[in-house]
Design a protein around this motif. Structure first.
Motif, PDB file in Angstrom:
ATOM      1  N   ARG A   1       0.500   0.783   3.774  1.00 29.63           N
ATOM      2  CA  ARG A   1       1.709   0.195   3.194  1.00 29.63           C
ATOM      3  C   ARG A   1       2.110  -1.132   3.829  1.00 29.63           C
ATOM      4  NH1 ARG A   1       4.853   3.550   0.460  1.00 29.63           N
ATOM      5  NH2 ARG A   1       5.397   1.564  -0.541  1.00 29.63           N
ATOM      6  N   ALA A   2       1.796  -1.308   5.147  1.00 31.97           N
ATOM      7  CA  ALA A   2       2.225  -2.537   5.812  1.00 31.97           C
ATOM      8  C   ALA A   2       1.490  -2.690   7.131  1.00 31.97           C
ATOM      9  CB  ALA A   2       3.738  -2.536   6.056  1.00 31.97           C
ATOM     10  N   ARG A   3       1.362  -3.929   7.555  1.00 27.58           N
ATOM     11  CA  ARG A   3       0.814  -4.231   8.878  1.00 27.58           C
ATOM     12  C   ARG A   3       1.992  -4.459   9.819  1.00 27.58           C
ATOM     13  NH1 ARG A   3      -2.678  -7.797   7.382  1.00 27.58           N
ATOM     14  NH2 ARG A   3      -4.531  -6.498   7.502  1.00 27.58           N
ATOM     15  N   ARG A   4       2.014  -3.737  10.937  1.00 24.52           N
ATOM     16  CA  ARG A   4       3.142  -3.809  11.856  1.00 24.52           C
ATOM     17  C   ARG A   4       2.953  -4.899  12.904  1.00 24.52           C
ATOM     18  NH1 ARG A   4       4.548   2.376  13.409  1.00 24.52           N
ATOM     19  NH2 ARG A   4       4.014   1.517  15.459  1.00 24.52           N
ATOM     20  N   ALA A   5       4.049  -5.297  13.512  1.00 25.17           N
ATOM     21  CA  ALA A   5       4.005  -6.347  14.525  1.00 25.17           C
ATOM     22  C   ALA A   5       3.215  -5.926  15.756  1.00 25.17           C
ATOM     23  CB  ALA A   5       5.426  -6.745  14.920  1.00 25.17           C
ATOM     24  N   ASP A   6       3.156  -4.606  16.019  1.00 25.16           N
ATOM     25  CA  ASP A   6       2.442  -4.120  17.211  1.00 25.16           C
ATOM     26  C   ASP A   6       0.943  -3.977  16.979  1.00 25.16           C
ATOM     27  OD1 ASP A   6       2.319  -1.896  15.586  1.00 25.16           O
ATOM     28  OD2 ASP A   6       3.463  -0.578  16.910  1.00 25.16           O
ATOM     29  N   GLY A   7       0.475  -4.385  15.801  1.00 28.53           N
ATOM     30  CA  GLY A   7      -0.953  -4.307  15.512  1.00 28.53           C
ATOM     31  C   GLY A   7      -1.365  -3.058  14.768  1.00 28.53           C
ATOM     32  N   TYR A   8      -0.496  -2.039  14.732  1.00 33.33           N
ATOM     33  CA  TYR A   8      -0.779  -0.829  13.970  1.00 33.33           C
ATOM     34  C   TYR A   8      -0.375  -1.040  12.504  1.00 33.33           C
ATOM     35  CZ  TYR A   8      -1.660   1.680  18.316  1.00 33.33           C
ATOM     36  OH  TYR A   8      -2.188   2.089  19.518  1.00 33.33           O
ATOM     37  N   HIS A   9      -0.607  -0.013  11.692  1.00 34.37           N
ATOM     38  CA  HIS A   9      -0.295  -0.100  10.268  1.00 34.37           C
ATOM     39  C   HIS A   9       0.577   1.077   9.850  1.00 34.37           C
ATOM     40  CE1 HIS A   9      -3.765  -2.745  10.606  1.00 34.37           C
ATOM     41  NE2 HIS A   9      -3.459  -3.262   9.430  1.00 34.37           N
ATOM     42  N   GLU A  10       1.471   0.823   8.921  1.00 31.03           N
ATOM     43  CA  GLU A  10       2.230   1.894   8.284  1.00 31.03           C
ATOM     44  C   GLU A  10       1.350   2.494   7.196  1.00 31.03           C
ATOM     45  OE1 GLU A  10       5.332   3.152   8.825  1.00 31.03           O
ATOM     46  OE2 GLU A  10       5.573   1.868  10.592  1.00 31.03           O
ATOM     47  N   ILE A  11       1.117   3.792   7.284  1.00 32.26           N
ATOM     48  CA  ILE A  11       0.254   4.444   6.300  1.00 32.26           C
ATOM     49  C   ILE A  11       0.927   5.702   5.759  1.00 32.26           C
ATOM     50  CG2 ILE A  11      -1.812   3.613   7.492  1.00 32.26           C
ATOM     51  CD1 ILE A  11      -2.303   6.537   8.392  1.00 32.26           C
TER      52      ILE A  11
ATOM     53  N   ARG B   1      -0.063  -1.310  -2.347  1.00 37.06           N
ATOM     54  CA  ARG B   1      -0.336  -0.848  -3.711  1.00 37.06           C
ATOM     55  C   ARG B   1       0.480   0.387  -4.074  1.00 37.06           C
ATOM     56  NH1 ARG B   1      -4.801  -3.329  -1.694  1.00 37.06           N
ATOM     57  NH2 ARG B   1      -5.811  -4.823  -3.099  1.00 37.06           N
ATOM     58  N   GLY B   2       1.476   0.695  -3.272  1.00 34.70           N
ATOM     59  CA  GLY B   2       2.412   1.745  -3.643  1.00 34.70           C
ATOM     60  C   GLY B   2       2.221   3.035  -2.887  1.00 34.70           C
ATOM     61  N   PRO B   3       3.230   3.915  -2.962  1.00 34.58           N
ATOM     62  CA  PRO B   3       3.217   5.170  -2.211  1.00 34.58           C
ATOM     63  C   PRO B   3       2.298   6.206  -2.838  1.00 34.58           C
ATOM     64  CG  PRO B   3       5.163   5.065  -3.592  1.00 34.58           C
ATOM     65  CD  PRO B   3       4.472   3.738  -3.738  1.00 34.58           C
ATOM     66  N   LEU B   4       2.129   7.273  -2.101  1.00 36.39           N
ATOM     67  CA  LEU B   4       1.378   8.404  -2.634  1.00 36.39           C
ATOM     68  C   LEU B   4       2.069   8.951  -3.868  1.00 36.39           C
ATOM     69  CD1 LEU B   4       0.387  10.371   0.591  1.00 36.39           C
ATOM     70  CD2 LEU B   4      -1.197   9.516  -1.119  1.00 36.39           C
ATOM     71  N   PHE B   5       1.293   9.295  -4.869  1.00 36.85           N
ATOM     72  CA  PHE B   5       1.810   9.897  -6.092  1.00 36.85           C
ATOM     73  C   PHE B   5       2.404  11.264  -5.772  1.00 36.85           C
ATOM     74  CE2 PHE B   5       2.218  10.364 -10.535  1.00 36.85           C
ATOM     75  CZ  PHE B   5       1.795  11.625 -10.914  1.00 36.85           C
ATOM     76  N   THR B   6       3.525  11.589  -6.393  1.00 33.64           N
ATOM     77  CA  THR B   6       4.210  12.833  -6.047  1.00 33.64           C
ATOM     78  C   THR B   6       4.409  13.739  -7.256  1.00 33.64           C
ATOM     79  OG1 THR B   6       6.341  11.697  -6.312  1.00 33.64           O
ATOM     80  CG2 THR B   6       5.414  11.813  -4.081  1.00 33.64           C
ATOM     81  N   GLY B   7       3.508  13.663  -8.209  1.00 36.40           N
ATOM     82  CA  GLY B   7       3.602  14.534  -9.378  1.00 36.40           C
ATOM     83  C   GLY B   7       3.351  15.989  -9.027  1.00 36.40           C
ATOM     84  N   ALA B   8       3.673  16.877  -9.941  1.00 35.48           N
ATOM     85  CA  ALA B   8       3.551  18.297  -9.675  1.00 35.48           C
ATOM     86  C   ALA B   8       2.111  18.794  -9.790  1.00 35.48           C
ATOM     87  CB  ALA B   8       4.446  19.085 -10.644  1.00 35.48           C
TER      88      ALA B   8
END
Length: 282
Positions: A19-29, A195-202
């Motif tokens: 989802r994003a590249r963080r300032a500390d070098g890690y990534h939001e996933i 490219r967007g969050p995980l799909f949360t359909g049933a």
């Protein structure tokens, strides 16, 4: 001499959205972890001093020193709970999973070591507390402690159950081209597009079909054989085929063990150099 045993269960990422590249070098996933009923083996016995021996088909060249995650877990647990409770151990790690392969590897082994110590020497320590402690050594280790299907967010260490993903017993085939892929360069090559969050359909299958692995494209750029594996797997009847983690291992989920086994046999003839592991999801 009493031998204690544990397994470093192979991890797969059913989906992995960056989802994003963080300032500390890690990534939001956002990732869906699942685990296979096979992996590396750990055997340990009380000894005069900590000692790690590594063998198995993928053990050659691996460090058995203080930098190994198995040794680091032992040191961390002893530092936290004391030498009187965590005795020195002679440990044998049998590596049956390929390294730098996107299926847990060192993280699974570290988690297995932590579970072994908890079961035999720290029974009063809760699993959640154990996962929080050893999870400081690596993002995937916390998920590997329970080795159960779960959702990981943040760097992948913030975990929550996903009971709607009732996948236990699903036949799975893992395939690797015997080419290591380093995680850091793959994340570094991510194009930065959310490219967007995980799909949360049933619907379970719709949910997984709508998901993706955002590291698949940069991993293929480093290891083109990943695309070959996915093409081959996709033609052998699975209901889902995708790359795991940062590669190069890919997985395929099937409706029946016979379908999985037929696919494995076909691949063994077409690509005898590829590593395979057939199993079911835990």
């Amino acid at each position: 001499m009493t031998l204690f045993h544990e397994t470093g269960w192979a991890k797969i990422n059913l989906a992995l959205h960056v989802r994003a590249r963080r300032a500390d070098g890690y990534h939001e996933i956002e990732t869906l972890f699942a685990f296979v009923d096979g992996g590396d083996a750990i055997a340990a016995a009380v000894s005069d001093a900590d000692h790690l021996t590594i063998d198995g088909p993928f053990g050659e060249g691996l460090s058995a020193g203080a930098d190994n995650l198995v040794v680091r877990v032992l040191a961390l647990l002893r530092d936290r709970y004391g030498a009187a409770r965590v005795p020195p151990l002679a440990v044998r790690l049998t590596k049956t999973l390929p390294v730098a392969a996107g299926i847990g590897g060192g993280s699974a082994d570290a988690a297995a070591m932590a579970r072994l110590v908890r079961v035999h020497f720290l029974p009063d320590v809760g699993e959640a507390a154990l996962a929080r402690l050893v999870g400081t050594l690596g993002a995937d280790i916390a998920a590997c402690v329970a080795s159960a299907t779960c959702l990981g967010v943040g760097t992948g260490a913030q975990l929550s159950p996903v009971p709607e993903l009732a996948l236990g017993g699903t036949p799975v085939l893992l395939v690797n081209p015997r080419a290591p892929v380093a995680t850091g360069p793959v994340f570094a090559a991510w194009d930065g597009t959310d490219r967007g969050p995980l799909f949360t359909g049933a619907d379970l299958r719709a949910q997984l079909f709508a998901a993706r692995n955002d590291l698949q494209r940069p991993a293929i750029a480093q290891c083109p054989a990943i695309a070959d594996i996915l093409t081959e797997l996709g033609g052998l009847g699975p209901w889902l085929a995708r790359m795991s983690g940062s590669g190069a291992t890919c997985f395929a989920l099937f409706d029946a063990p016979a379908e999985r086994d037929a696919a494995a046999a076909t691949l063994a003839v077409r690509h005898p150099g590829w590593w395979q592991m057939a199993g079911v999801l835990r």
